[in-house]
Design a protein around this motif. Sequence first.
Motif, PDB file in Angstrom:
ATOM      1  N   VAL A 106      21.299  -8.969   9.030  1.00 40.02           N
ATOM      2  CA  VAL A 106      21.109  -7.580   9.444  1.00 40.02           C
ATOM      3  C   VAL A 106      21.847  -6.623   8.509  1.00 40.02           C
ATOM      4  CG1 VAL A 106      21.703  -5.965  11.250  1.00 40.02           C
ATOM      5  CG2 VAL A 106      20.606  -8.080  11.824  1.00 40.02           C
ATOM      6  N   LEU A 114      10.412  -0.973   7.757  1.00 42.34           N
ATOM      7  CA  LEU A 114       9.694  -1.878   8.656  1.00 42.34           C
ATOM      8  C   LEU A 114       9.716  -3.291   8.100  1.00 42.34           C
ATOM      9  CD1 LEU A 114       6.692   0.490   9.405  1.00 42.34           C
ATOM     10  CD2 LEU A 114       8.555  -0.085  10.938  1.00 42.34           C
ATOM     11  N   LEU A 115       9.514  -3.412   6.785  1.00 41.57           N
ATOM     12  CA  LEU A 115       9.531  -4.741   6.169  1.00 41.57           C
ATOM     13  C   LEU A 115      10.919  -5.369   6.288  1.00 41.57           C
ATOM     14  CD1 LEU A 115       7.434  -4.049   2.956  1.00 41.57           C
ATOM     15  CD2 LEU A 115       6.774  -5.431   4.910  1.00 41.57           C
ATOM     16  N   ALA A 158      13.163  -4.801   8.576  1.00 40.96           N
ATOM     17  CA  ALA A 158      13.394  -5.218   9.962  1.00 40.96           C
ATOM     18  C   ALA A 158      12.672  -6.531  10.248  1.00 40.96           C
ATOM     19  CB  ALA A 158      12.922  -4.126  10.922  1.00 40.96           C
ATOM     20  N   MET A 159      11.435  -6.659   9.727  1.00 34.20           N
ATOM     21  CA  MET A 159      10.694  -7.914   9.926  1.00 34.20           C
ATOM     22  C   MET A 159      11.418  -9.069   9.257  1.00 34.20           C
ATOM     23  SD  MET A 159       6.742  -7.006   9.302  1.00 34.20           S
ATOM     24  CE  MET A 159       6.135  -5.444   9.826  1.00 34.20           C
ATOM     25  N   SER A 215      14.657  -9.403   8.664  1.00 38.31           N
ATOM     26  CA  SER A 215      15.838  -9.788   9.448  1.00 38.31           C
ATOM     27  C   SER A 215      15.428 -10.550  10.699  1.00 38.31           C
ATOM     28  CB  SER A 215      16.641  -8.552   9.846  1.00 38.31           C
ATOM     29  OG  SER A 215      17.076  -7.859   8.719  1.00 38.31           O
ATOM     30  N   ALA A 216      14.407 -10.038  11.400  1.00 31.09           N
ATOM     31  CA  ALA A 216      13.995 -10.677  12.644  1.00 31.09           C
ATOM     32  C   ALA A 216      13.501 -12.096  12.375  1.00 31.09           C
ATOM     33  CB  ALA A 216      12.906  -9.843  13.316  1.00 31.09           C
ATOM     34  N   ILE A 232      16.444 -14.406  11.560  1.00 25.22           N
ATOM     35  CA  ILE A 232      17.207 -14.827  12.737  1.00 25.22           C
ATOM     36  C   ILE A 232      16.416 -15.873  13.518  1.00 25.22           C
ATOM     37  CG2 ILE A 232      18.083 -14.011  14.962  1.00 25.22           C
ATOM     38  CD1 ILE A 232      18.767 -11.385  13.400  1.00 25.22           C
ATOM     39  N   VAL A 284      23.025  -2.933  13.055  1.00 28.18           N
ATOM     40  CA  VAL A 284      21.565  -2.834  12.921  1.00 28.18           C
ATOM     41  C   VAL A 284      21.168  -1.494  12.300  1.00 28.18           C
ATOM     42  CG1 VAL A 284      19.394  -2.857  14.158  1.00 28.18           C
ATOM     43  CG2 VAL A 284      21.201  -4.424  14.815  1.00 28.18           C
TER      44      VAL A 284
END
Lengths: 157, 263
Positions: free
Chosen positions: B98, B159-160, B162-163, B165-166, B169, B201
């Motif tokens: 993150v 947005l990319l 965040a994707m 990182s998600a 994880i 975040v």
Amino acid sequence: MKRGMIDFWVGLFVLAGMAALMFLALKVSSQGNLPTGSTYSLTADFENIGGLKVRAPVKSAGVVVGRVSQISLDPQRYVAKVTLDVDSRYQFSRDSSAEILTSGLLGEQYIGITSGAEEKTLKAGDTFKITSSAIVLEQLISRFLFSQADKEKEKQE
Amino acid sequence: MKLLFDLVSRLGQPVTNTLIKLGFAARFQLAILRHSATALLRPQLTLREIWFAGVLSVLIIVVSGLFVGMVLALQGYDTLQRFGAASSLGILVALSLVRELGPVVAGLLFASRAGSAITAEIGLMKATEQLAAMEMMAVNPIARVVAPKFWGGVISMPLLAAMFSAMGIFGGYLIGVQLLGLDEGSFWSQMQGAVDFRLDVMNGVIKSLFFGFAVSLIAVFEGYDAPPTAEGISTATTRTVVTSALVILALDFILTAFMFRGV
């Protein structure tokens, strides 16, 4: 690529990005700071705060009730002045005690509040009367070693 | 005397060239911002660029994120387990993704996947005199071509990241919990306890926004500035990727120093 399809895929892309952000917000992280306005601040003086850090949790009976918001040194008395932001849902009696505890042997340090018996409660800006400092492991060990050495000496004499 | 003069001016030449280029880039950025209103009034143009820069990069971002997260979990488990702290694996994976790896690696991938394509497209439009033709038709090429590409990149990048990182994880969860057998509850709850939404975040999102701005500006600028030859476009594309990578890493250091100092 038709225009309608582009709109659809871009919309899906933005949705997926938002979903990823929501995942990071809800599943991965927590709102560490209690919302402002619903907290009040208390102070506590400690002779030694050990490894206490700003944003460390404040717990009472193991429940997180606030956060450490500021740590400074009182230049007159040379004690550490710790400011705590406590959730305004919780009130503590005026003879409550604050102590610096460690979660586990080497874990992070936090402040534990043990409530007293008095009926009047601490108001914003009040100071804890009874505090106990952090246990510094090195001091504990050296004290133990010295007391052992003293015992040895007594035995020999 | 002549030799000395030559030597000194050879030293001065790159400096003045760099300054001229930086000044041009700054004026170019201002021009993009000035023409953004007209570009954003026709959202179809920007949507098309989000499609090219964002949607088509999703696959590489998601797959890389998954693998980075899985590798982090394997390596982190190996080290943490020596200290008996294997249950903190979730914290390690989540914080490193993150705070750092999500924005930085997604930015690097974005620069090489989308940035280079933007540069090549604008460079080729310039070489084939499409931009000049637009000007002849009283269509401003910055408003029509450059600004939508710039904003498409700026919108796609956070947005990319965040994707990324998600997915990372999730990859860490697959390895840590499903493969290595850590407790699922403590994996997630320790992670939640240690990761702060605002501090970790949001700062990651802010970082990715900065990277999006930097990479998009470099990509459109290098394309617009490219010599209108086949070789010129190829060097401009290379320069986009190299400059973007350097700028991302340098910016990351500066932002980290401001965001996480003393915490």
